[in-house]
Design a protein around this motif. Structure first.
Motif: not given
Length: 113
Positions: A8-11, A15-21, A41-49
């Motif tokens: 498992d990886i924990v975020c 990172l700031h998230q707004e309007d699905g970005n 892969l890094l961006v994908f993992l960072a997209s999780f809260p």
């Protein structure tokens, strides 16, 4: 370790998230220690809260031409993006902002990052 044995990886980066970005630091995109596939892969993992546990089934989204997931994870560990999570008894990693890249940018609600 094989792709089927991925931990498992924990975020653990907020990172700031707004309007699905998700706003990813330029330092991550410009980091020459990781490949384009590893950046994806890094961006994908960072997209999780923040605090979200990303299970191996969630991690299996590489492009068919990408190297094996386990190789990309090893590279992200070497580059300092993934560190062992010492708060649990099982093997898992935390996604963090590497110290070598300086601090994360501070979000400016007026529109500038």
């Amino acid at each position: 370790m094989t792709d089927s044995e991925m931990p498992d990886i924990v975020c653990d980066v907020d990172l700031h998230q707004e309007d699905g970005n998700t706003y990813v630091p330029n330092a991550w995109i410009e980091d020459e220690e990781i490949t384009f596939a590893e950046q994806g892969l890094l961006v994908f993992l960072a997209s999780f809260p923040l605090g979200r546990v990303i299970r191996p089934v969630d991690q299996r989204r590489p492009h068919p031409d990408d190297p094996p997931l386990v190789e990309m994870v090893e590279s992200l560990k070497t580059a300092g993006y993934l560190v062992p999570d010492t708060t649990v008894d099982k093997v898992r990693y935390c996604l963090v902002h590497p110290d070598r890249l300086g601090p994360l940018p501070v979000f400016d609600p007026e529109g500038a990052l």
